[in-house]
Design a protein around this motif. Structure first.
Motif, mmCIF file in Angstrom:
data_model
loop_
_atom_site.group_PDB
_atom_site.id
_atom_site.type_symbol
_atom_site.label_atom_id
_atom_site.label_comp_id
_atom_site.label_asym_id
_atom_site.label_seq_id
_atom_site.Cartn_x
_atom_site.Cartn_y
_atom_site.Cartn_z
ATOM 1 N N LYS A 68 0.841 -1.208 0.000
ATOM 2 C CA LYS A 68 0.000 0.000 0.000
ATOM 3 C C LYS A 68 0.876 1.259 0.000
ATOM 4 C CE LYS A 68 -3.598 2.396 2.525
ATOM 5 N NZ LYS A 68 -4.326 2.534 3.771
ATOM 6 N N ALA A 69 1.904 1.261 0.824
ATOM 7 C CA ALA A 69 2.812 2.414 0.885
ATOM 8 C C ALA A 69 3.532 2.607 -0.461
ATOM 9 C CB ALA A 69 3.828 2.222 2.012
ATOM 10 N N TRP A 70 3.970 1.501 -1.074
ATOM 11 C CA TRP A 70 4.669 1.580 -2.354
ATOM 12 C C TRP A 70 3.726 2.128 -3.428
ATOM 13 C CZ3 TRP A 70 9.121 2.471 -3.998
ATOM 14 C CH2 TRP A 70 9.566 2.129 -5.272
ATOM 15 N N LEU A 71 2.488 1.714 -3.424
ATOM 16 C CA LEU A 71 1.501 2.237 -4.369
ATOM 17 C C LEU A 71 1.316 3.741 -4.174
ATOM 18 C CD1 LEU A 71 -0.610 1.855 -6.591
ATOM 19 C CD2 LEU A 71 -2.248 1.210 -4.807
ATOM 20 N N GLU A 72 1.239 4.172 -2.931
ATOM 21 C CA GLU A 72 1.100 5.604 -2.656
ATOM 22 C C GLU A 72 2.334 6.384 -3.114
ATOM 23 O OE1 GLU A 72 0.203 5.816 1.516
ATOM 24 O OE2 GLU A 72 -1.779 4.908 1.237
ATOM 25 N N CYS A 73 3.503 5.775 -3.042
ATOM 26 C CA CYS A 73 4.742 6.451 -3.444
ATOM 27 C C CYS A 73 4.939 6.471 -4.958
ATOM 28 C CB CYS A 73 5.942 5.773 -2.777
ATOM 29 S SG CYS A 73 5.988 6.011 -0.994
ATOM 30 N N THR A 74 4.457 5.437 -5.637
ATOM 31 C CA THR A 74 4.661 5.348 -7.083
ATOM 32 C C THR A 74 3.474 5.879 -7.879
ATOM 33 O OG1 THR A 74 3.719 3.123 -7.240
ATOM 34 C CG2 THR A 74 6.114 3.299 -6.857
ATOM 35 N N GLY A 75 2.293 5.762 -7.320
ATOM 36 C CA GLY A 75 1.098 6.160 -8.035
ATOM 37 C C GLY A 75 0.492 5.053 -8.881
ATOM 38 N N ASN A 76 1.294 4.005 -9.214
ATOM 39 C CA ASN A 76 0.740 2.943 -10.059
ATOM 40 C C ASN A 76 1.362 1.562 -9.836
ATOM 41 O OD1 ASN A 76 3.228 3.245 -11.265
ATOM 42 N ND2 ASN A 76 2.448 3.585 -13.326
ATOM 43 N N SER A 77 2.259 1.419 -8.903
ATOM 44 C CA SER A 77 2.908 0.120 -8.682
ATOM 45 C C SER A 77 2.730 -0.321 -7.238
ATOM 46 C CB SER A 77 4.394 0.200 -9.013
ATOM 47 O OG SER A 77 4.579 0.460 -10.386
ATOM 48 N N PHE A 78 2.330 -1.562 -7.069
ATOM 49 C CA PHE A 78 2.106 -2.086 -5.723
ATOM 50 C C PHE A 78 2.873 -3.384 -5.491
ATOM 51 C CE2 PHE A 78 -1.012 -3.823 -8.578
ATOM 52 C CZ PHE A 78 -1.003 -5.173 -8.272
ATOM 53 N N ILE A 79 3.622 -3.858 -6.480
ATOM 54 C CA ILE A 79 4.277 -5.162 -6.372
ATOM 55 C C ILE A 79 5.523 -5.059 -5.500
ATOM 56 C CG2 ILE A 79 5.391 -7.037 -7.626
ATOM 57 C CD1 ILE A 79 3.560 -6.300 -10.001
ATOM 58 N N VAL A 80 5.482 -5.782 -4.383
ATOM 59 C CA VAL A 80 6.619 -5.877 -3.474
ATOM 60 C C VAL A 80 6.782 -7.336 -3.081
ATOM 61 C CG1 VAL A 80 6.254 -3.537 -2.569
ATOM 62 C CG2 VAL A 80 5.291 -5.471 -1.349
ATOM 63 N N ASP A 81 8.001 -7.714 -2.777
ATOM 64 C CA ASP A 81 8.270 -9.060 -2.290
ATOM 65 C C ASP A 81 9.036 -8.913 -0.988
ATOM 66 O OD1 ASP A 81 8.340 -12.017 -2.745
ATOM 67 O OD2 ASP A 81 10.495 -11.630 -2.632
#
Length: 131
Positions: A68-81
């Motif tokens: 969720k945090a990564w999506l908020e930072c990128t605007g369009n990417s949520f993929i994290v491992d």
């Protein structure tokens, strides 16, 4: 170990810039500052994505929260491992793999041109939270 992914859309130079800005936004978030005390990472470029592979020392941080945090930072990417590291030596070797990893010919050319135009640009990074 944390991998942050961003879809390649605009060519390496622009995508790299987007990735690093998003990572800077993530590092300035309260949740990053409260959880992560040390990190070391490497950028990897593949055909459709650009990644940051990061070994970090942190308190538990739920993958859904990071996504969720990564999506908020990128605007369009949520993929994290996210993977727990029990063996520091093994994690170091995993990270080193990305330093030596080969890419396809088109990416090699694009990366070589970028490096020629941007002397001193780093693909490996590290950071520590102040005591």
């Amino acid at each position: 170990m944390l991998t942050l992914t961003l879809k390649r859309e605009f060519g390496f130079k622009k995508d790299r810039e987007r990735l690093l800005k998003a990572f800077t936004r993530l590092r300035h978030r309260k949740d990053w500052k409260n959880k992560v005390s040390f990190y070391k990472g490497r950028m990897e470029v593949v055909e459709n994505n650009i990644h940051l592979h990061i070994v970090l020392t942190s308190h538990f941080w739920n993958q859904k929260e990071i996504s969720k945090a990564w999506l908020e930072c990128t605007g369009n990417s949520f993929i994290v491992d996210v993977r727990k590291v029990n063996d520091v030596e093994k994690a170091s070797l995993e990270l080193a793999k990305y330093v030596c990893k080969d890419t396809d010919e088109e990416l090699k050319t694009e990366l070589a041109e970028f490096r020629d135009e941007n002397k001193g640009s780093r693909f490996v990074f590290t950071g520590r939270r102040p005591p």
